[in-house]
Design an enzyme around this catalytic site. Structure first.
Site, short mmCIF file in Angstrom:
data_model
loop_
_atom_site.label_atom_id
_atom_site.label_comp_id
_atom_site.label_asym_id
_atom_site.label_seq_id
_atom_site.Cartn_x
_atom_site.Cartn_y
_atom_site.Cartn_z
CB CYS A 39 -13.51 -19.99 18.20
SG CYS A 39 -12.06 -20.17 17.13
CB CYS A 93 -10.65 -20.64 20.97
SG CYS A 93 -10.61 -18.96 20.37
CG ASP A 97 -2.14 0.81 1.05
OD1 ASP A 97 -2.22 1.49 0.02
OD2 ASP A 97 -3.01 0.81 1.94
CB CYS A 155 -8.67 -21.10 16.32
SG CYS A 155 -8.32 -19.91 17.63
CG ASP A 192 -5.50 5.76 -3.34
OD1 ASP A 192 -4.51 5.47 -2.63
OD2 ASP A 192 -6.65 5.36 -3.06
ZN LIG Z 1 -10.39 -19.03 18.16
#
Ligand SMILES: [Zn+2]
Length: 498
Positions: free
Chosen positions: A274, A279, A85, A276, A120
């Site tokens: 969750c 978690c 960017d 993951c 931009d």
């Molecule tokens: Zn998670």
């Protein structure tokens, strides 16, 4: 060739495609996590282990800090597709920056990322039309300047930003002009963050539609800053191919925890919804007790997992031809998302235009409420019915709530058909309206699931649809069978001799 963009699967106006870059193929829809170029709080190995082989970083910050590698991949490694960017976001946040477009573009051309954005001018949340117009004009001028500065044979995919939001006519103008410039292999819609932050998801849908419907279909389309999982599927359905965002990190700093449907404050969570790696290992109270730096890092990792999961869900929905159903379901998780959904349905003929008529894996459509009537398959059926010319002078309508599909093989239909050879035979069906018995095997006129109990709006909209079709066909006589006990019994109120 670098910049080639090959579409593999389509659903609504969304698609799975492959973008060819100098550092390999990038499958889209893709999400580019924003990485601080000076200090990676989440290591690149970690990023890769979550499943990201691409990221976006900021050339303005690198340059400002005097970091001048031979190439950007020399600094970050060869196994990532890297987008840079330009500092436009910093303009949005802090006003002017002390670099010109020429400075930034020359620097990017030197460090050679795979994908690069010139400097931009974001429109941001301009209330002033003149100010917004100036951002569009300046961005277009700078886009032209890039073509003079860089060697066109370079293997960088240059991105042309589209500005002008919230003024849709300016977005349209900006999109058309940018799309005309053949040197750009990718386009991007600028400054949606201001609308995301205010939950103006419906405005965001209008912006995306306006930009997308004014650029060539074949070019990859990026959405700057659109990085929350709940909005991603809506944007993809309208044709957005890639996203970037720092929200995973910014939210983590603020103890905010992303899910596919909403954002939670960590303090408000008793359990993690969750599984993951973060978690599964900790519970919310353990995270709250940690040192803030450790907690921040773990929350950021969780947030990235959620974004990755959302990208996979969207891609799987496209593969199965179920993107409409996925978004429909998602719309009910927050009123702002329902607004986004309704806003998207205004563009149902655009969605229908790109939605493939034949989809590989789809066995049938799931219909829920009157919103389902805006599905491309149902719109297409309505068009078919409008164009269908009567074969006979009289019509016979069988209410189909209790018939077996395909209707042409239902014993009751067969028997009625045998005795009424001088009638055009139709089945009246919730959501669809009228289905000609002879065509009832065509997808998805027999391949659907509908609720046993229908809501009033679906019933009344179906009945209106049937009446309108019958009025236009000018049948000399209309006969109804099996309709007294049907949910669609009101169809019988149409004059049976017209
Ligand atoms: Zn998670």
């Amino acid at each position: 060739m670098i910049g080639d963009f090959e579409v593999k699967d389509e659903d609504l106006a969304g698609r799975i495609a492959v973008l060819e870059t100098k550092h390999g193929k990038l499958e889209t829809p893709a999400f580019f996590p924003v990485i601080n170029p000076l200090k990676q709080e989440i290591s690149l190995e970690e990023l890769r282990s979550i499943g990201f082989n691409n990221f976006i970083t900021n050339s303005f910050i690198l340059k400002k800090n005097g970091v001048i590698p031979n190439t950007i991949h020399e600094k970050f490694g060869d196994n990532f597709v890297i987008m840079t960017d330009s500092g436009a976001y910093q303009i949005l946040e802090y006003g002017e920056i002390e670099q010109t477009n020429r400075d930034i573009v020359s620097y990017e051309a030197k460090i050679r990322p795979d994908i690069a954005v010139f400097l931009d001018i974001p429109t941001g949340n301009a209330d002033d039309r003149e100010e917004a117009k100036l951002s569009v004009e300046t961005t277009l001028e700078r886009g032209k300047e890039v073509i003079d500065i860089v060697d066109q044979n370079q293997d960088i995919i240059w991105v042309h930003p589209i500005q002008g939001g919230p003024f849709l006519d300016l977005v349209e103008y900006s999109a058309k002009e940018a799309s005309r410039r053949a040197s750009y292999k990718m386009l991007a819609l600028g400054s949606p963050t201001v609308f995301l932050e205010k939950y103006k998801y419906d405005t965001l849908m209008d912006l995306i539609y306006t930009a997308k419907s004014n650029v060539s279909r074949g070019i990859p389309f990026h959405l700057f800053g659109g990085g929350v999982p709940h909005i991603i599927p809506f944007a993809v359905a309208l044709g957005v191919d890639s996203f970037d965002s720092a929200s995973y990190a910014i939210f983590a700093r603020d103890n905010r925890y992303l899910t596919g449907e909403r954002t939670y404050r960590l303090e408000d969570l008793e359990y993690f919804p969750c599984s993951c790696p973060v978690c599964s290992r900790y519970d919310p109270s353990e995270l709250l007790e940690m040192k803030s730096e450790d907690r921040y890092k773990l929350l950021a990792i969780h947030n990235l997992w959620k974004i990755k999961e959302e990208m996979n869900r969207v891609k799987q929905a496209i593969k199965e031809g179920r993107l409409f159903e996925y978004i429909h379901q998602k719309a009910y998780s927050h009123p702002a998302l329902y607004s986004a959904f309704k806003s998207m349905l205004k563009y149902s003929s655009y969605l229908e235009k790109y939605d493939p008529r034949v989809k590989g894996n789809v066995k049938g459509v799931l219909l829920f409420d009157a919103n389902s009537m805006k599905r491309p398959e149902l719109l297409r059926h309505s068009e078919f019915m409008e164009e269908l010319s009567p074969k006979k002078a009289k019509a016979l309508i069988i209410c189909g709530d209790r018939l077996n599909s395909p209707f042409i093989s239902d014993p009751k239909v067969k028997s009625i058909q045998g005795k009424n050879k001088d009638y055009d035979l139709f089945v009246a069906l919730p959501f669809y309206g009228l289905v000609p018995v002879m065509a009832s095997e065509a997808f998805p006129l027999s391949q659907f699931e509908i609720p046993d109990t229908l809501d009033e709006i679906t019933i009344s909209e179906t009945v209106s649809k049937i009446k309108e079709i019958l009025r236009n066909k000018n049948y000399a006589e209309i006969k109804f069978m099996e309709c007294e006990k049907s949910a669609l019994s009101h169809v019988m109120s149409i004059n049976t001799t017209l």
